[in-house]
Design a protein around this motif. Structure first.
Motif, PDB file in Angstrom:
ATOM      1  N   ARG A 295       7.319  -7.767  18.065  1.00  0.00           N
ATOM      2  CA  ARG A 295       6.112  -7.753  17.216  1.00  0.00           C
ATOM      3  C   ARG A 295       4.914  -7.147  17.943  1.00  0.00           C
ATOM      4  N   HIS A 296       4.810  -7.385  19.217  1.00  0.00           N
ATOM      5  CA  HIS A 296       3.675  -6.847  19.966  1.00  0.00           C
ATOM      6  C   HIS A 296       3.759  -5.328  20.140  1.00  0.00           C
ATOM      7  N   ARG A 297       4.892  -4.750  19.786  1.00  0.00           N
ATOM      8  CA  ARG A 297       5.052  -3.302  19.904  1.00  0.00           C
ATOM      9  C   ARG A 297       5.111  -2.611  18.537  1.00  0.00           C
ATOM     10  N   VAL A 298       4.993  -3.383  17.494  1.00  0.00           N
ATOM     11  CA  VAL A 298       5.029  -2.844  16.133  1.00  0.00           C
ATOM     12  C   VAL A 298       3.615  -2.862  15.573  1.00  0.00           C
ATOM     13  N   GLU A 299       3.166  -1.729  15.068  1.00  0.00           N
ATOM     14  CA  GLU A 299       1.861  -1.703  14.407  1.00  0.00           C
ATOM     15  C   GLU A 299       2.051  -2.206  12.983  1.00  0.00           C
ATOM     16  N   LEU A 300       1.483  -3.359  12.713  1.00  0.00           N
ATOM     17  CA  LEU A 300       1.621  -3.971  11.394  1.00  0.00           C
ATOM     18  C   LEU A 300       0.496  -3.503  10.482  1.00  0.00           C
ATOM     19  N   HIS A 301       0.853  -3.251   9.229  1.00  0.00           N
ATOM     20  CA  HIS A 301      -0.101  -2.767   8.236  1.00  0.00           C
ATOM     21  C   HIS A 301      -0.255  -3.804   7.134  1.00  0.00           C
ATOM     22  N   GLU A 302      -1.485  -4.258   6.967  1.00  0.00           N
ATOM     23  CA  GLU A 302      -1.796  -5.171   5.874  1.00  0.00           C
ATOM     24  C   GLU A 302      -1.735  -4.393   4.566  1.00  0.00           C
ATOM     25  N   MET A 303      -1.182  -5.015   3.575  1.00  0.00           N
ATOM     26  CA  MET A 303      -1.128  -4.394   2.253  1.00  0.00           C
ATOM     27  C   MET A 303      -2.076  -5.151   1.335  1.00  0.00           C
ATOM     28  N   ALA A 304      -3.079  -4.459   0.861  1.00  0.00           N
ATOM     29  CA  ALA A 304      -4.047  -5.025  -0.073  1.00  0.00           C
ATOM     30  C   ALA A 304      -3.480  -4.939  -1.489  1.00  0.00           C
ATOM     31  N   PRO A 305      -4.141  -5.570  -2.457  1.00  0.00           N
ATOM     32  CA  PRO A 305      -3.626  -5.544  -3.832  1.00  0.00           C
ATOM     33  C   PRO A 305      -3.262  -4.153  -4.366  1.00  0.00           C
ATOM     34  N   PRO A 306      -4.035  -3.106  -4.104  1.00  0.00           N
ATOM     35  CA  PRO A 306      -3.616  -1.792  -4.616  1.00  0.00           C
ATOM     36  C   PRO A 306      -2.268  -1.324  -4.029  1.00  0.00           C
ATOM     37  N   GLN A 307      -2.026  -1.645  -2.754  1.00  0.00           N
ATOM     38  CA  GLN A 307      -0.757  -1.266  -2.146  1.00  0.00           C
ATOM     39  C   GLN A 307       0.396  -2.107  -2.699  1.00  0.00           C
ATOM     40  N   HIS A 308       0.113  -3.376  -2.975  1.00  0.00           N
ATOM     41  CA  HIS A 308       1.141  -4.217  -3.593  1.00  0.00           C
ATOM     42  C   HIS A 308       1.498  -3.672  -4.975  1.00  0.00           C
ATOM     43  N   LYS A 309       0.483  -3.255  -5.697  1.00  0.00           N
ATOM     44  CA  LYS A 309       0.728  -2.699  -7.036  1.00  0.00           C
ATOM     45  C   LYS A 309       1.540  -1.409  -6.939  1.00  0.00           C
ATOM     46  N   ALA A 310       1.216  -0.558  -5.961  1.00  0.00           N
ATOM     47  CA  ALA A 310       1.977   0.679  -5.764  1.00  0.00           C
ATOM     48  C   ALA A 310       3.423   0.367  -5.383  1.00  0.00           C
ATOM     49  N   SER A 311       3.618  -0.668  -4.556  1.00  0.00           N
ATOM     50  CA  SER A 311       4.975  -1.075  -4.179  1.00  0.00           C
ATOM     51  C   SER A 311       5.736  -1.614  -5.377  1.00  0.00           C
ATOM     52  N   LEU A 312       5.047  -2.325  -6.248  1.00  0.00           N
ATOM     53  CA  LEU A 312       5.683  -2.823  -7.468  1.00  0.00           C
ATOM     54  C   LEU A 312       6.187  -1.656  -8.314  1.00  0.00           C
ATOM     55  N   ALA A 313       5.373  -0.613  -8.439  1.00  0.00           N
ATOM     56  CA  ALA A 313       5.792   0.565  -9.207  1.00  0.00           C
ATOM     57  C   ALA A 313       7.030   1.199  -8.578  1.00  0.00           C
ATOM     58  N   ILE A 314       7.068   1.272  -7.248  1.00  0.00           N
ATOM     59  CA  ILE A 314       8.242   1.817  -6.563  1.00  0.00           C
ATOM     60  C   ILE A 314       9.461   0.934  -6.825  1.00  0.00           C
ATOM     61  N   ALA A 315       9.265  -0.386  -6.753  1.00  0.00           N
ATOM     62  CA  ALA A 315      10.369  -1.319  -7.006  1.00  0.00           C
ATOM     63  C   ALA A 315      10.914  -1.140  -8.419  1.00  0.00           C
ATOM     64  N   MET A 316      10.020  -1.000  -9.369  1.00  0.00           N
ATOM     65  CA  MET A 316      10.444  -0.839 -10.765  1.00  0.00           C
ATOM     66  C   MET A 316      11.205   0.475 -10.962  1.00  0.00           C
ATOM     67  N   ASP A 317      10.736   1.535 -10.332  1.00  0.00           N
ATOM     68  CA  ASP A 317      11.372   2.846 -10.475  1.00  0.00           C
ATOM     69  C   ASP A 317      12.707   2.932  -9.748  1.00  0.00           C
ATOM     70  N   SER A 318      12.817   2.251  -8.608  1.00  0.00           N
ATOM     71  CA  SER A 318      13.989   2.421  -7.752  1.00  0.00           C
ATOM     72  C   SER A 318      15.025   1.317  -7.864  1.00  0.00           C
ATOM     73  N   GLY A 319      14.633   0.179  -8.423  1.00  0.00           N
ATOM     74  CA  GLY A 319      15.550  -0.951  -8.475  1.00  0.00           C
ATOM     75  C   GLY A 319      15.555  -1.761  -7.184  1.00  0.00           C
ATOM     76  N   LEU A 320      14.653  -1.437  -6.263  1.00  0.00           N
ATOM     77  CA  LEU A 320      14.547  -2.185  -5.016  1.00  0.00           C
ATOM     78  C   LEU A 320      13.795  -3.484  -5.232  1.00  0.00           C
ATOM     79  N   SER A 321      13.924  -4.407  -4.274  1.00  0.00           N
ATOM     80  CA  SER A 321      13.059  -5.583  -4.290  1.00  0.00           C
ATOM     81  C   SER A 321      11.650  -5.107  -3.973  1.00  0.00           C
ATOM     82  N   SER A 322      10.656  -5.880  -4.328  1.00  0.00           N
ATOM     83  CA  SER A 322       9.287  -5.476  -4.018  1.00  0.00           C
ATOM     84  C   SER A 322       9.064  -5.463  -2.507  1.00  0.00           C
TER      85      SER A 322
END
Length: 144
Positions: free
Chosen positions: A77-104
Protein backbone atom coordinates in the motif's frame (compact mmCIF):
# COMPACT_ATOMS: atom_id res chain seq x y z
CA UNK A 1 9.54 3.83 -15.00
CA UNK A 2 6.43 1.81 -15.73
CA UNK A 3 3.17 3.22 -14.40
CA UNK A 4 -0.01 1.11 -14.41
CA UNK A 5 -3.30 0.58 -12.63
CA UNK A 6 -3.08 -2.32 -10.18
CA UNK A 7 -6.16 -4.50 -9.75
CA UNK A 8 -6.69 -6.43 -6.51
CA UNK A 9 -6.60 -9.70 -8.47
CA UNK A 10 -2.86 -9.19 -9.02
CA UNK A 11 -2.34 -8.23 -5.39
CA UNK A 12 -3.98 -11.52 -4.43
CA UNK A 13 -0.83 -13.27 -5.64
CA UNK A 14 1.08 -11.66 -2.75
CA UNK A 15 -1.59 -12.59 -0.21
CA UNK A 16 -2.55 -16.12 -1.28
CA UNK A 17 0.47 -18.39 -1.67
CA UNK A 18 -1.16 -20.59 -4.31
CA UNK A 19 -1.75 -17.55 -6.57
CA UNK A 20 1.92 -16.50 -6.86
CA UNK A 21 4.04 -17.11 -9.94
CA UNK A 22 7.36 -15.95 -11.37
CA UNK A 23 5.82 -12.79 -12.85
CA UNK A 24 3.99 -11.70 -9.70
CA UNK A 25 7.09 -12.29 -7.60
CA UNK A 26 9.11 -10.12 -10.02
CA UNK A 27 6.47 -7.36 -9.93
CA UNK A 28 6.49 -7.45 -6.13
CA UNK A 29 10.29 -7.06 -6.13
CA UNK A 30 10.05 -4.13 -8.58
CA UNK A 31 7.48 -2.47 -6.34
CA UNK A 32 9.61 -2.97 -3.23
CA UNK A 33 12.52 -1.26 -5.05
CA UNK A 34 10.24 1.57 -6.26
CA UNK A 35 11.00 0.70 -9.89
CA UNK A 36 7.34 0.78 -11.00
CA UNK A 37 4.51 3.21 -10.32
CA UNK A 38 1.34 1.31 -9.41
CA UNK A 39 -1.90 3.32 -9.22
CA UNK A 40 -5.24 2.17 -7.84
CA UNK A 41 -8.62 3.52 -6.84
CA UNK A 42 -9.03 3.77 -3.07
CA UNK A 43 -11.39 0.77 -3.17
CA UNK A 44 -8.32 -1.40 -3.85
CA UNK A 45 -7.60 -1.40 -0.09
CA UNK A 46 -11.07 -2.75 0.69
CA UNK A 47 -10.80 -5.43 -1.97
CA UNK A 48 -7.41 -6.56 -0.70
CA UNK A 49 -8.68 -6.78 2.88
CA UNK A 50 -11.59 -8.81 1.52
CA UNK A 51 -9.16 -11.21 -0.18
CA UNK A 52 -7.61 -11.92 3.22
CA UNK A 53 -10.99 -12.29 4.95
CA UNK A 54 -12.32 -14.63 2.26
CA UNK A 55 -9.07 -16.60 2.33
CA UNK A 56 -9.52 -17.26 6.03
CA UNK A 57 -13.21 -18.12 5.65
CA UNK A 58 -12.49 -20.56 2.82
CA UNK A 59 -9.57 -22.21 4.60
CA UNK A 60 -6.94 -20.94 2.15
CA UNK A 61 -5.26 -18.83 4.82
CA UNK A 62 -4.81 -19.84 8.46
CA UNK A 63 -6.07 -17.29 10.96
CA UNK A 64 -2.55 -17.11 12.40
CA UNK A 65 -1.24 -15.74 9.06
CA UNK A 66 -3.53 -12.69 8.98
CA UNK A 67 -1.14 -10.31 10.78
CA UNK A 68 1.73 -11.25 8.48
CA UNK A 69 -0.41 -10.84 5.38
CA UNK A 70 -1.63 -7.48 6.64
CA UNK A 71 2.02 -6.43 6.92
CA UNK A 72 2.59 -7.49 3.31
CA UNK A 73 -0.46 -5.50 2.25
CA UNK A 74 0.75 -2.46 4.20
CA UNK A 75 4.16 -2.65 2.51
CA UNK A 76 2.47 -2.77 -0.89
CA UNK A 77 0.00 0.00 0.00
CA UNK A 78 2.82 2.42 0.73
CA UNK A 79 4.03 1.96 -2.85
CA UNK A 80 0.65 2.32 -4.55
CA UNK A 81 -0.67 5.77 -5.38
CA UNK A 82 -4.28 5.62 -4.29
CA UNK A 83 -6.88 7.77 -6.03
CA UNK A 84 -9.98 8.96 -4.24
CA UNK A 85 -13.08 8.72 -6.35
CA UNK A 86 -15.57 11.53 -5.84
CA UNK A 87 -19.26 11.22 -6.76
CA UNK A 88 -18.70 12.18 -10.43
CA UNK A 89 -16.12 9.39 -10.78
CA UNK A 90 -18.44 6.92 -9.08
CA UNK A 91 -21.15 7.90 -11.53
CA UNK A 92 -18.75 7.44 -14.46
CA UNK A 93 -17.79 4.02 -13.08
CA UNK A 94 -21.45 3.10 -12.80
CA UNK A 95 -21.91 3.93 -16.49
CA UNK A 96 -18.92 1.71 -17.34
CA UNK A 97 -20.36 -1.09 -15.18
CA UNK A 98 -23.72 -0.82 -16.92
CA UNK A 99 -22.14 -0.84 -20.39
CA UNK A 100 -19.66 -3.64 -19.73
CA UNK A 101 -21.46 -5.93 -17.32
CA UNK A 102 -18.67 -5.47 -14.76
CA UNK A 103 -19.21 -4.90 -11.06
CA UNK A 104 -19.03 -1.24 -10.12
CA UNK A 105 -15.82 -2.08 -8.23
CA UNK A 106 -14.11 -3.48 -11.32
CA UNK A 107 -15.44 -0.59 -13.38
CA UNK A 108 -13.56 1.72 -10.99
CA UNK A 109 -10.27 0.17 -12.09
CA UNK A 110 -11.28 0.52 -15.73
CA UNK A 111 -12.30 4.14 -15.18
CA UNK A 112 -8.96 4.94 -13.53
CA UNK A 113 -6.91 3.25 -16.27
CA UNK A 114 -8.85 5.19 -18.90
CA UNK A 115 -8.57 8.48 -16.99
CA UNK A 116 -4.81 8.15 -16.45
CA UNK A 117 -4.22 6.58 -19.88
CA UNK A 118 -2.34 3.72 -18.24
CA UNK A 119 -2.30 -0.02 -18.80
CA UNK A 120 -4.22 -2.23 -16.40
CA UNK A 121 -2.63 -5.10 -14.46
CA UNK A 122 -5.33 -7.67 -13.79
CA UNK A 123 -5.87 -11.43 -13.69
CA UNK A 124 -9.65 -10.98 -13.79
CA UNK A 125 -10.69 -12.34 -17.18
CA UNK A 126 -13.92 -10.37 -17.40
CA UNK A 127 -12.16 -7.13 -16.46
CA UNK A 128 -9.35 -7.82 -18.93
CA UNK A 129 -11.87 -8.47 -21.70
CA UNK A 130 -13.77 -5.26 -20.93
CA UNK A 131 -10.50 -3.31 -20.87
CA UNK A 132 -9.44 -4.68 -24.23
CA UNK A 133 -12.86 -3.98 -25.74
CA UNK A 134 -12.71 -0.37 -24.55
CA UNK A 135 -9.19 0.21 -25.87
CA UNK A 136 -7.36 0.04 -22.55
CA UNK A 137 -4.02 -1.73 -22.70
CA UNK A 138 -3.27 -4.62 -20.40
CA UNK A 139 0.06 -4.76 -18.62
CA UNK A 140 1.95 -7.88 -19.64
CA UNK A 141 3.70 -8.89 -16.43
CA UNK A 142 6.10 -11.10 -18.36
CA UNK A 143 7.68 -8.00 -19.91
CA UNK A 144 8.67 -6.39 -16.62
Amino acid sequence: MTAFVLDASVTAAWLLPDEANEHTRRLYALMRRDEVEPQAPNLWQWECANIIANGVRRGRIPQAAVEGLWSVLEAVRHRVELHEMAPPQHKASLAIAMDSGLSSYDAGYLWLARSLNLPLATFDKKLAEAATQSGIRLLDLSTL
